[in-house]
Design an enzyme around this catalytic site. Structure first.
Site, mmCIF file in Angstrom:
data_model
loop_
_atom_site.group_PDB
_atom_site.id
_atom_site.type_symbol
_atom_site.label_atom_id
_atom_site.label_comp_id
_atom_site.label_asym_id
_atom_site.label_seq_id
_atom_site.Cartn_x
_atom_site.Cartn_y
_atom_site.Cartn_z
ATOM 1 N N THR A 61 0.625 -1.048 -0.132
ATOM 2 C CA THR A 61 -0.125 0.318 0.226
ATOM 3 C C THR A 61 0.600 1.255 -0.519
ATOM 4 O OG1 THR A 61 -1.616 -1.021 1.206
ATOM 5 C CG2 THR A 61 -1.990 1.328 1.386
ATOM 6 N N SER A 111 3.571 -11.900 -5.396
ATOM 7 C CA SER A 111 4.355 -10.774 -4.352
ATOM 8 C C SER A 111 4.634 -11.679 -3.121
ATOM 9 C CB SER A 111 3.190 -10.013 -4.364
ATOM 10 O OG SER A 111 2.159 -10.833 -3.290
ATOM 11 N N THR A 146 0.514 -4.430 3.989
ATOM 12 C CA THR A 146 0.385 -4.925 5.004
ATOM 13 C C THR A 146 -0.142 -6.033 5.982
ATOM 14 O OG1 THR A 146 -1.446 -3.188 5.613
ATOM 15 C CG2 THR A 146 0.214 -2.941 5.945
#
Length: 395
Positions: A61, A111, A146
């Site tokens: 993010t 990822s 996160t």
């Protein structure tokens, strides 16, 4: 993919055209006297006397933006910025540090939130950069989504143990939001990694002006900027004027086990980790789910048990799974408090470790060649000593 690893760096070197520029870079690396030169790191900042902080950039993010305007903090991700752009947003960074960016973002191949192999390659890279005899680097920061930041932070805490700080950085709001928290979190993380006071404290997380131990940190809120808290141990410090202020002298958890990254890397699952699943226990828990994980190739399973590590049903299936070689750790679905040892264990209880961290600990235990009894000792040993409930296998 756009991530660094030793094998990929070698393949790139072989496949590149032998231009004078490439030959010059290869020769420079062969004659390198520092880790920075050997790894091809390019440092930003003009003052060579400042601390060197390696930025392991995985996105998240903190680098994501939204096309839906400055109020959107749930539907973002259509826009992105690089690690270098994040650095350029804060001109104060290079007044305090030298920074080099190592990119670990991928294109269509998962990822750091979905790919154990990618995280392990990045962890090996960080270990080499910080802990090798030729290291000239003071600390590292890894940016991260996160949702799984705590997993990577815990893994690095158990594998990168040469005293130098590794700090997790992230954001809860995209950079297009009117109150983006990423710039402050990133700056704090860099200052933390550069601080001599951060040494010998294990891996850390800097979030919302708080300093947290990577060993105990977990995400307790899905959207609030103050998302991360400790399941035990409390905060290590805070940031005042964006500089770290610690509450106590350096120490680390009594429950921590430092694994050998070389030993773990020799496991057959290399470059990933052994497959370990997580199951959530509730009323009418079906023990066949444990057997299903084994049938699906799992080497271990962590069960989020009820209360103090209880499993409502399925004892026969759990015994069958253990007999088949599956390793089992039982934690608690409660956010706080322990899963306490049994008097005569057949599987491990996770103690104060959250089930997310317990999964990683079990992966490393299996990759290190530990059997079920050794794993029980790993998770429960200090707890048993503390409560006077010693246990010896076979008795």
């Amino acid at each position: 993919m756009r991530f660094h690893s030793f094998a990929i760096a070698a393949l790139v070197a072989i496949s590149e055209a032998t231009t004078p520029d490439v030959l010059h870079r290869n020769k420079a690396r062969q004659n390198a006297t520092t880790a920075s030169e050997r790894l091809g790191l390019e440092w930003l900042g003009g003052n060579s006397s400042l601390p060197k902080v390696l930025i392991l950039f995985t996105g998240g993010t903190i680098s994501g933006g939204s096309i839906y305007g400055a109020l959107d903090d749930t539907q973002y991700g259509q826009l992105s910025i690089t690690g270098e752009t994040i650095i350029s947003r804060n001109p104060y960074l290079l007044n305090h540090t030298q920074l080099a960016v190592s990119n670990w973002t991928t294109d269509g191949n998962g990822s750091t939130g979905t790919n154990d192999a990618l995280v392990m390659n990045m962890t090996r890279f960080a270990h080499d950069a910080l802990c090798s005899p030729d290291s000239d680097i003071d600390g590292a920061v890894f940016t991260h989504g996160t949702n799984s930041l705590e997993e990577t932070a815990f893994l690095m805490d158990l594998l990168v143990n040469c005293g130098k700080p590794v700090v997790g950085a992230g954001a809860m709001r995209p950079w297009t939001h009117l109150s983006f928290d990423g710039d402050a979190n990133f700056f704090d993380s860099v200052m933390l990694a550069a601080s001599p006071e951060s040494r010998n404290r294990g891996a850390l997380v800097a979030f919302n002006a708080r300093i947290l131990s990577a060993f105990w940190v977990t995400k307790l809120h899905s959207t609030n900027p103050d998302a991360f808290w400790s399941t035990a141990g409390g905060d290590l410090g805070i940031f005042i004027n964006s500089l770290p202020v610690f509450f106590n002298s350096p120490s680390q958890s009594l429950w921590k086990h430092e694994f050998s990254i070389a030993h773990v890397s020799n496991h057959s699952t290399y470059p990933a980790l052994p497959k370990v699943d997580i199951l959530y226990a509730a009323r009418e828990f079906d023990g066949k789910l444990v057997l299903d994980t084994r049938a699906n190739g799992a080497d271990g399973v962590v069960i989020a048990g009820t209360g103090n590590g209880g499993i409502p049903n399925g004892s026969a299936q759990i015994k069958e799974a253990l007999d088949s070689g599956l390793q089992i750790v039982v934690g608690t679905r409660s956010p706080y408090g322990p899963s306490s040892p049994s008097v005569k264990p057949s599987y491990a209880k996770s103690g104060f470790l959250h089930v997310i961290q317990a999964r990683i600990m079990l992966q490393l235990a299996i990759a290190s060649g530990m059997g079920m009894n050794e794993t029980i000792g790993l998770f429960e040993g200090r707890f048993r000593t503390a409560i006077g409930q010693e246990w010896t296998p076979g008795r």
